[in-house]
Structures are given as structure tokens and as C-alpha cells.
Design an enzyme around this catalytic site. Structure first.
Site, short mmCIF file in Angstrom:
data_model
loop_
_atom_site.label_atom_id
_atom_site.label_comp_id
_atom_site.label_asym_id
_atom_site.label_seq_id
_atom_site.Cartn_x
_atom_site.Cartn_y
_atom_site.Cartn_z
N ASP A 147 1.22 6.17 5.38
CA ASP A 147 2.21 6.04 4.32
C ASP A 147 1.69 6.62 3.01
O ASP A 147 2.45 6.75 2.05
CB ASP A 147 2.58 4.57 4.11
CG ASP A 147 3.74 4.40 3.13
OD1 ASP A 147 4.78 5.06 3.31
OD2 ASP A 147 3.60 3.61 2.17
N GLU B 297 0.33 13.29 -3.36
CA GLU B 297 1.65 12.71 -3.08
C GLU B 297 2.71 13.29 -4.01
O GLU B 297 2.49 13.35 -5.22
CB GLU B 297 1.59 11.19 -3.20
CG GLU B 297 0.71 10.56 -2.14
CD GLU B 297 0.78 9.03 -2.13
OE1 GLU B 297 1.47 8.46 -3.00
OE2 GLU B 297 0.16 8.43 -1.24
N HIS C 240 5.02 7.25 1.16
CA HIS C 240 4.68 6.10 0.31
C HIS C 240 5.93 5.24 0.07
O HIS C 240 6.24 4.86 -1.06
CB HIS C 240 4.10 6.57 -1.02
CG HIS C 240 3.19 5.56 -1.65
ND1 HIS C 240 2.16 5.90 -2.49
CD2 HIS C 240 3.15 4.20 -1.57
CE1 HIS C 240 1.53 4.82 -2.90
NE2 HIS C 240 2.11 3.76 -2.35
N ALA D 151 -2.12 1.74 2.09
CA ALA D 151 -2.85 1.37 0.87
C ALA D 151 -2.79 2.51 -0.15
O ALA D 151 -1.78 2.70 -0.82
CB ALA D 151 -4.29 1.01 1.23
N ARG D 152 -3.86 3.30 -0.24
CA ARG D 152 -3.92 4.48 -1.09
C ARG D 152 -4.71 5.55 -0.35
O ARG D 152 -5.69 5.26 0.34
CB ARG D 152 -4.60 4.18 -2.44
CG ARG D 152 -3.79 3.31 -3.38
CD ARG D 152 -2.55 4.02 -3.90
NE ARG D 152 -1.89 3.27 -4.95
CZ ARG D 152 -0.97 2.34 -4.76
NH1 ARG D 152 -0.63 2.02 -3.52
NH2 ARG D 152 -0.39 1.72 -5.78
N ILE E 139 -0.78 -8.65 1.62
CA ILE E 139 -0.22 -7.78 2.65
C ILE E 139 -0.95 -7.97 3.98
O ILE E 139 -0.32 -8.18 5.02
CB ILE E 139 -0.29 -6.30 2.21
CG1 ILE E 139 0.62 -6.08 0.99
CG2 ILE E 139 0.11 -5.37 3.35
CD1 ILE E 139 0.41 -4.74 0.32
N ASP F 229 -13.45 -8.01 4.52
CA ASP F 229 -13.06 -8.25 3.13
C ASP F 229 -14.22 -8.98 2.45
O ASP F 229 -14.48 -10.14 2.76
CB ASP F 229 -11.79 -9.09 3.07
CG ASP F 229 -11.23 -9.19 1.66
OD1 ASP F 229 -12.03 -9.17 0.70
OD2 ASP F 229 -10.00 -9.30 1.51
#
Length: 370
Positions: free
Chosen positions: A279, A284, A303, A254-255, A175, A194
Site C-alpha cells: 500500500d 508516492e 496508500h 506502513a511507510r 493497527i 516490537d
């Protein structure tokens, strides 16, 4: 090495799934000698356990909000499910995210874990770019103003441009990598944090490897595209939001638990950062009284970044073909825990009567999203 059949009539594998992202998955699996059983979360628990306790594969229920509402968390691939389902050989998540699976517990039990990173990357990356454009150009803010009454001075809706800005990507998997490609026409400097990114890959993607602190300090857009793991939970907190530019935007597809939601709210209310595109949330779907949803400089979606017609079909095809590979005794293309392979091979042979491929050379994927 190819899988080797040890018995003349090996046991027929059983796959339990909660849902497919597209019916094409079921059509593909109909062509295989696999017993496919649907897990209905609205049915009594004993029906679900009866199916799962005989299953060799489980396409895990990834909608954690639905699972909790319908029947608690027992249908997620955690210790309780692993303990009860002694025939289980493999567990897969539908998208890139796999936080609904206890990977360590599965590895200890000899269960292979796979995700489906890659097929939904385009959808999520485009959504992330959409957040960037919306926030910078103040599209949603202007739309709300236009609908709410007399407009007044339209200059108060002045936005900014992406051209020449600095993009900071947290997690450069499928992504994040695609997002970098989509942003290329804007001539942005791209910073990437990363821990699994090497210099050669960074150079090939046209990004500069930096520490998280450097990314936070210099980025005009902080984009979170990494998976939720023990390493990333709470990665973006009070200190990180305080260090961002006052003109910067925070965006996540992501989360929720990767960032501190209370710290984000405080930073937005104080004007420490310019806005946010969200998102994902800690809860959720988010409750309607979530204070983040009351802020003018927040745009939000439930999401849905990865939910497109094309992504749903691509993920379904990848899901089904990965299960075909698993039950054929091959190394799954998106194996998350390659260390499990020796134990997994023994269990696979004992349960299904087929000796799987000799070794697994898969690397741990870094991408996340369901």
C-alpha cells in the site's frame, strides 16, 4: 490539573489546516472559539506563510506527494517552518503516521506534536487482512488471468489458505493489534516484533514476542504496521528478504522507506519470496513504470488502506476534539513528545495567556498511518 486562565481576555487561538479527512471536523471546531484558516497549497507561497506565521496550531499537510508537486516541502513541519512560525504551539498529523513532522525539532522549539492513532486502525487492519487473503487465494492473479484471454489450465492458479499459518507482525500498535484480532478465526500462530511491547501485553493479545530475525524466518505473512522513524527506516532489507520462506508473503501498510524497495524487487524476481501486498512506496504515488507493478505476484494500492468513509469521519472527529483539548490547555490525548511539556507550558502561557495542565503523562505511540 486543569488549564488556568491568567488574563481576562486571552488571545483567540488560530489553527491552520491543509484539509480535513471529513467536513465534520470543521463543524466541531465552529463551536469553539478558534480562528480556523485553510492552507491552500495552490496559492502563492506568501499567502501560505502569512497564515502560518500567525498560527498557534497547524494541522500539517500530510500528503507529501501533493506538497512536493505544489510547493516543495516547506509546508511540512520541518526546521524551516518551525523557524519562521514563532507563535506555533502545536502540530498534528491526521492519521497515525507522523513522518511529515520533525518531532525532535518541534520538541527543541517547545512545540507539542500529536498524531491521530486509533481511529483509522480498523480500516488499515482490514486492508492488511485483505492483502493476506488476496495473495494466499491468488484472487487478483486469477482475475487478471480471466480477463486477459483464454484461461487454459485453471489449476495453475492454485492458492493456499490462512488456516494454521504463521503471522508475523512488525509493530503491535493499534493497527497491528486489530489485525491480530481479525486473524483469530484462522487459528494462526502470531509472532510480534516490537521493542516497546512488554510480556503482559503480548500475552493479553495472544502473541509471542520474538526478535525480528525470528519473525522473518518463521512467518508465512510478514506484516509491517510500525511507524516510520529513525529506528525503523530501512528495517527490512536484503538480509531480511533473503531469510524469509520462499512461500512467504511480504505485506506493508506502513511507510515505504521502512523496507528496501530494490531488495524487495530482487527477492520477488528471484522467487525468494512468494509475493507482496504493497500500500506504500518510496515514491508516492508510484510511477507507472515502477518495476514492482509489472510483477504478477505483487498486488498494490496507492496508500489507500486507511481511506474509508468510516475512518475519515472518525479521524476528523478525533482531530477536531484533540485541537479543542489543546487550545483549552489540556494534555492532548495523543501527545507524541511528552518531554516538551514544561517548555510548551511556558510558551503557551506567554502566547495565549493561559497556563496549561501541570504535567503530561502520555506515552509515545507506536502506530503509524495516515
Amino acid at each position: 490539573a486543569q488549564a488556568e486562565e491568567l488574563m481576562s481576555t486571552p488571545q483567540r487561538p488560530r489553527l491552520v489546516y491543509e484539509r480535513w479527512t471529513d467536513p465534520v471536523a470543521g463543524g466541531i471546531l465552529e463551536l469553539s472559539d478558534v480562528d480556523v484558516v485553510k492552507l491552500d497549497l495552490s496559492m502563492p507561497d506568501e499567502r501560505g506563510w502569512a497564515a502560518l506565521e500567525s498560527a498557534h496550531g497547524y494541522q500539517v499537510a500530510t500528503r507529501t506527494d501533493v506538497a512536493r508537486i505544489a510547493a516543495g516541502t516547506q509546508w511540512l513541519a520541518g526546521p524551516e517552518l518551525i523557524e519562521r512560525c514563532r507563535n506555533l504551539l502545536a502540530v498534528c498529523s491526521a492519521g497515525a503516521g507522523y513522518d511529515v513532522i520533525d518531532v525532535e525539532a518541534c520538541t527543541r522549539a517547545g512545540i507539542a506534536v500529536c498524531n491521530n492513532s486509533g481511529p483509522g486502525a480498523e480500516a488499515v487492519a482490514e486492508h492488511a487482512l485483505g492483502f493476506m487473503l488476496d495473495l494466499a487465494k491468488r484472487i487478483t492473479v486469477a482475475d487478471r488471468a480471466l480477463r486477459s484471454g483464454p484461461l487454459g489450465d485453471r489449476l495453475r492458479l492454485q492458492g493456499s489458505q490462512l488456516l494454521g499459518k504463521t503471522l508475523g507482525v512488525v509493530g503491535l500498535g493499534a493497527i497491528g493489534g486489530r489485525l491480530v484480532e481479525l486473524c483469530a478465526p484462522f487459528g494462526m500462530e502470531v509472532l510480534a516484533f516490537d521493542p516497546y511491547l512488554d510480556d503482559m501485553t503480548a500475552q493479553a493479545r495472544g502473541v509471542r514476542r520474538v526478535t525480528l530475525a525470528e519473525l522473518i524466518e518463521h512467518a508465512d505473512f510478514v506484516q509491517v504496521t510500525c511507524p516510520l522513524t529513525a529506528e525503523t527506516q530501512g528495517l527490512i532489507g536484503v538480509d531480511e528478504f533473503a531469510a524469509m520462506k520462499r512461500t512467504a508473503f511480504f505485506i506493508t501498510t506502513a511507510r515505504g522507506p521502512i523496507h528496501d524497495e530494490a531488495a524487495l524487487l530482487a527477492a520477488l524476481e528471484r522467487g525468494d519470496i512468494a509475493g507482496a501486498g504493497l500500500d506504500v512506496f518510496h515514491e508516492e504515488p508510484p510511477r507507472q513504470d515502477n518495476p514492482l507493478l509489472r510483477l504478477e505476484n505483487v498486488i498494490a494500492t496507492p496508500h489507500t488502506a486507511g481511506i474509508t468513509v468510516e475512518a475519515a469521519r472518525d479521524i476528523a472527529v478525533a482531530t477536531a476534539t484533540q485541537w479543542q483539548a489543546i487550545f483549552a490547555g489540556e494534555v492532548p490525548p495523543r501527545l507524541l513528545n511528552p518531554d516538551v511539556w514544561p517548555h510548551y507550558r511556558e510558551r503557551f502561557q506567554e502566547i495565549l495567556g493561559v497556563r496549561p495542565a501541570t504535567s503530561a503523562s502520555a506515552q509515545l505511540p507506536r502506530e503509524v498511518h495516515t
